[in-house]
Design a protein around this motif. Structure first.
Motif, mmCIF file in Angstrom:
data_model
loop_
_atom_site.group_PDB
_atom_site.id
_atom_site.type_symbol
_atom_site.label_atom_id
_atom_site.label_comp_id
_atom_site.label_asym_id
_atom_site.label_seq_id
_atom_site.Cartn_x
_atom_site.Cartn_y
_atom_site.Cartn_z
ATOM 1 N N UNK A 259 7.820 9.111 10.576
ATOM 2 C CA UNK A 259 6.719 8.888 9.362
ATOM 3 C C UNK A 259 5.534 8.893 10.226
ATOM 4 N N UNK A 260 4.509 9.845 10.033
ATOM 5 C CA UNK A 260 3.183 9.870 10.752
ATOM 6 C C UNK A 260 2.194 9.011 9.951
ATOM 7 N N UNK A 261 1.627 8.200 10.468
ATOM 8 C CA UNK A 261 0.650 7.469 9.664
ATOM 9 C C UNK A 261 -0.490 7.379 10.245
ATOM 10 N N UNK A 262 -1.786 7.918 9.972
ATOM 11 C CA UNK A 262 -3.038 7.823 10.630
ATOM 12 C C UNK A 262 -4.083 7.255 9.961
ATOM 13 N N UNK A 263 -4.752 6.401 10.437
ATOM 14 C CA UNK A 263 -5.925 5.917 9.626
ATOM 15 C C UNK A 263 -7.094 6.958 9.946
ATOM 16 N N UNK A 264 -7.806 7.078 8.955
ATOM 17 C CA UNK A 264 -8.844 8.027 8.852
ATOM 18 C C UNK A 264 -10.179 7.451 8.063
ATOM 19 N N UNK A 265 -11.277 8.162 8.499
ATOM 20 C CA UNK A 265 -12.602 8.267 7.752
ATOM 21 C C UNK A 265 -12.868 9.448 7.074
ATOM 22 N N UNK A 266 -13.147 9.398 5.905
ATOM 23 C CA UNK A 266 -13.693 10.526 5.294
ATOM 24 C C UNK A 266 -14.932 11.354 5.807
ATOM 25 N N UNK A 267 -15.017 12.601 5.958
ATOM 26 C CA UNK A 267 -15.966 13.381 6.438
ATOM 27 C C UNK A 267 -17.448 12.820 5.945
ATOM 28 N N UNK A 268 -17.528 12.417 4.658
ATOM 29 C CA UNK A 268 -18.721 11.980 4.015
ATOM 30 C C UNK A 268 -19.217 10.691 4.200
ATOM 31 N N UNK A 269 -18.502 10.087 5.050
ATOM 32 C CA UNK A 269 -18.719 8.622 5.106
ATOM 33 C C UNK A 269 -19.209 8.270 6.836
ATOM 34 N N UNK A 270 -20.270 7.607 6.988
ATOM 35 C CA UNK A 270 -20.286 7.100 8.381
ATOM 36 C C UNK A 270 -19.536 5.794 8.694
ATOM 37 N N UNK A 271 -19.855 4.875 7.720
ATOM 38 C CA UNK A 271 -19.144 3.491 7.712
ATOM 39 C C UNK A 271 -18.375 3.485 6.712
ATOM 40 N N UNK A 272 -16.855 3.408 6.875
ATOM 41 C CA UNK A 272 -15.897 3.418 5.779
ATOM 42 C C UNK A 272 -16.162 2.363 4.740
ATOM 43 N N UNK A 273 -16.164 2.264 3.548
ATOM 44 C CA UNK A 273 -16.366 1.309 2.651
ATOM 45 C C UNK A 273 -14.690 0.950 2.039
ATOM 46 N N UNK A 274 -13.912 1.832 2.524
ATOM 47 C CA UNK A 274 -12.322 1.483 1.931
ATOM 48 C C UNK A 274 -11.466 1.880 3.362
ATOM 49 N N UNK A 275 -10.432 1.138 3.501
ATOM 50 C CA UNK A 275 -9.343 1.390 4.435
ATOM 51 C C UNK A 275 -8.558 2.378 3.943
ATOM 52 N N UNK A 276 -8.065 3.543 4.632
ATOM 53 C CA UNK A 276 -7.232 4.561 4.202
ATOM 54 C C UNK A 276 -6.516 4.980 5.372
ATOM 55 N N UNK A 277 -5.268 5.414 5.030
ATOM 56 C CA UNK A 277 -4.428 5.912 5.798
ATOM 57 C C UNK A 277 -3.826 7.580 5.391
ATOM 58 N N UNK A 278 -3.667 8.381 6.093
ATOM 59 C CA UNK A 278 -2.694 9.315 5.557
ATOM 60 C C UNK A 278 -1.495 9.441 6.097
#
Length: 102
Positions: free
Chosen positions: A1-20
Motif C-alpha cells: 500500500x502506497x501512503x504519501x503525505x501531501x500538501x494541496x497545491x493551493x496551500x503554502x502552510x498546510x492547515x490539516x495533515x493529509x495522506x493519499x
C-alpha cells in the motif's frame, strides 16, 4: 500500500495533515488535544474501506515510533462521527500508549 503525505497545491502552510493512499484515497488526520490519540477522517470512497486503510496507517505509525526500546501501541478505536450522505465521511479516533521496553 502506497501512503504519501501531501500538501494541496493551493496551500503554502498546510492547515490539516493529509495522506493519499494508493493515489486514490485522501485521508485527513489530526492529533487529539489532551489525549494520546489521533482522529482519522475518511471521505467518499475511502469511507467504504476505511478499516483496511486505517489498519495500515496505524501499523506504520507504530512501527516508525520505535525509539531506544519504547514504541507506540494501539489501545482503542472508536467511531466518533459517521455521515450517510453521498459526500459523507467517517471519523475514527485511535488511542495509543507508549510501550517501554525497560
Amino acid at each position: 500500500m502506497k501512503i504519501q503525505f501531501y500538501i494541496p497545491d493551493d496551500e503554502i502552510i498546510p492547515t490539516q495533515l493529509r495522506v493519499k493512499i494508493d493515489d486514490k484515497y485522501d485521508v485527513y488526520y489530526s492529533k487529539v488535544h489532551n489525549e494520546f490519540a489521533w482522529d482519522f477522517t475518511f471521505y467518499n470512497d475511502a469511507k467504504d474501506c476505511y478499516e483496511t486503510l486505517l489498519d495500515e496507517m496505524v501499523s506504520r505509525m507504530c512501527s516508525q515510533s520505535e525509539d531506544h526500546g519504547s514504541s507506540w501501541r494501539e489501545t482503542k478505536r472508536e467511531i466518533i462521527k459517521k455521515s450517510e450522505d453521498w459526500w459523507s465521511s467517517i471519523v475514527v479516533r485511535v488511542y495509543f500508549r507508549i510501550r517501554d521496553a525497560w
